[in-house]
Design an enzyme around this catalytic site. Structure first.
Site, PDB file in Angstrom:
ATOM      1  N   HIS A  48      -4.352  -0.981   0.884  1.00  0.00           N
ATOM      2  CA  HIS A  48      -4.498  -0.999  -0.568  1.00  0.00           C
ATOM      3  C   HIS A  48      -4.133   0.362  -1.148  1.00  0.00           C
ATOM      4  CE1 HIS A  48      -8.479   0.752   0.408  1.00  0.00           C
ATOM      5  NE2 HIS A  48      -8.372   1.327  -0.781  1.00  0.00           N
ATOM      6  N   GLU A  93      -6.575  -1.485  -5.758  1.00  0.00           N
ATOM      7  CA  GLU A  93      -7.994  -1.280  -6.019  1.00  0.00           C
ATOM      8  C   GLU A  93      -8.154  -0.533  -7.339  1.00  0.00           C
ATOM      9  OE1 GLU A  93     -11.578   1.597  -4.434  1.00  0.00           O
ATOM     10  OE2 GLU A  93      -9.977   1.089  -3.047  1.00  0.00           O
ATOM     11  N   HIS A 101       3.896   6.826  -8.136  1.00  0.00           N
ATOM     12  CA  HIS A 101       3.906   5.520  -8.791  1.00  0.00           C
ATOM     13  C   HIS A 101       3.748   4.423  -7.751  1.00  0.00           C
ATOM     14  CE1 HIS A 101       8.173   6.085  -7.694  1.00  0.00           C
ATOM     15  NE2 HIS A 101       8.173   4.765  -7.513  1.00  0.00           N
ATOM     16  N   GLU A 156       6.709   0.972 -11.100  1.00  0.00           N
ATOM     17  CA  GLU A 156       8.148   0.714 -11.063  1.00  0.00           C
ATOM     18  C   GLU A 156       8.393  -0.773 -10.809  1.00  0.00           C
ATOM     19  OE1 GLU A 156      12.179   2.283  -8.758  1.00  0.00           O
ATOM     20  OE2 GLU A 156      10.198   2.884  -8.029  1.00  0.00           O
TER      21      GLU A 156
END
Length: 122
Positions: free
Chosen positions: A6, A55, A74, A116
């Site tokens: 995550h 998360e 990003h 993105e």
């Protein structure tokens, strides 16, 4: 074997962020956790096709925006409907940067994180 699990974004308003991620990227809650003392809440969002999750962490009582530095990081998503996603994000007013030469663009979430959007390539 090692696998991605995550990625975390700290957010000021979990409800506002959930609304954004559901509308902008079709992400849905897959798991939640709350601190035993109620000091934080975690919400894990999934894309429905992979095990990787985003998360979102909300810290109780936090009112100041998080310092994202120069935002030189990003999260990226690949889509098989690039034009449709572009139109959705344009309508939402959340596109913050376009790189037409590379054929990608970025959206900004309510806390200033950049995401993105990359077209699926053959």
């Amino acid at each position: 074997m090692l696998q991605f699990n995550h990625f975390n974004f700290n957010v000021l308003d979990l409800g506002r962020s959930l609304d954004f991620y559901e509308k902008a990227l079709d992400l849905r809650p897959v798991r939640t956790k709350e601190g035993p003392d109620g000091s934080f809440r975690l919400l894990f969002l999934g894309d429905g096709s992979s095990s990787f999750t985003l998360e979102l962490t909300e810290v109780k009582g936090r009112t100041e925006p998080y310092d994202l530095g120069e935002c030189e990081f990003h999260l990226a998503f690949t889509t098989d409907d690039f034009d449709g996603m572009y139109q959705r994000h344009r309508d939402m007013g959340c596109i913050c940067f376009e790189n037409r030469d590379m054929g990608v663009y970025f959206i900004e979430d309510p806390d200033g994180y950049w995401i993105e959007i990359v077209p699926q390539r053959s």
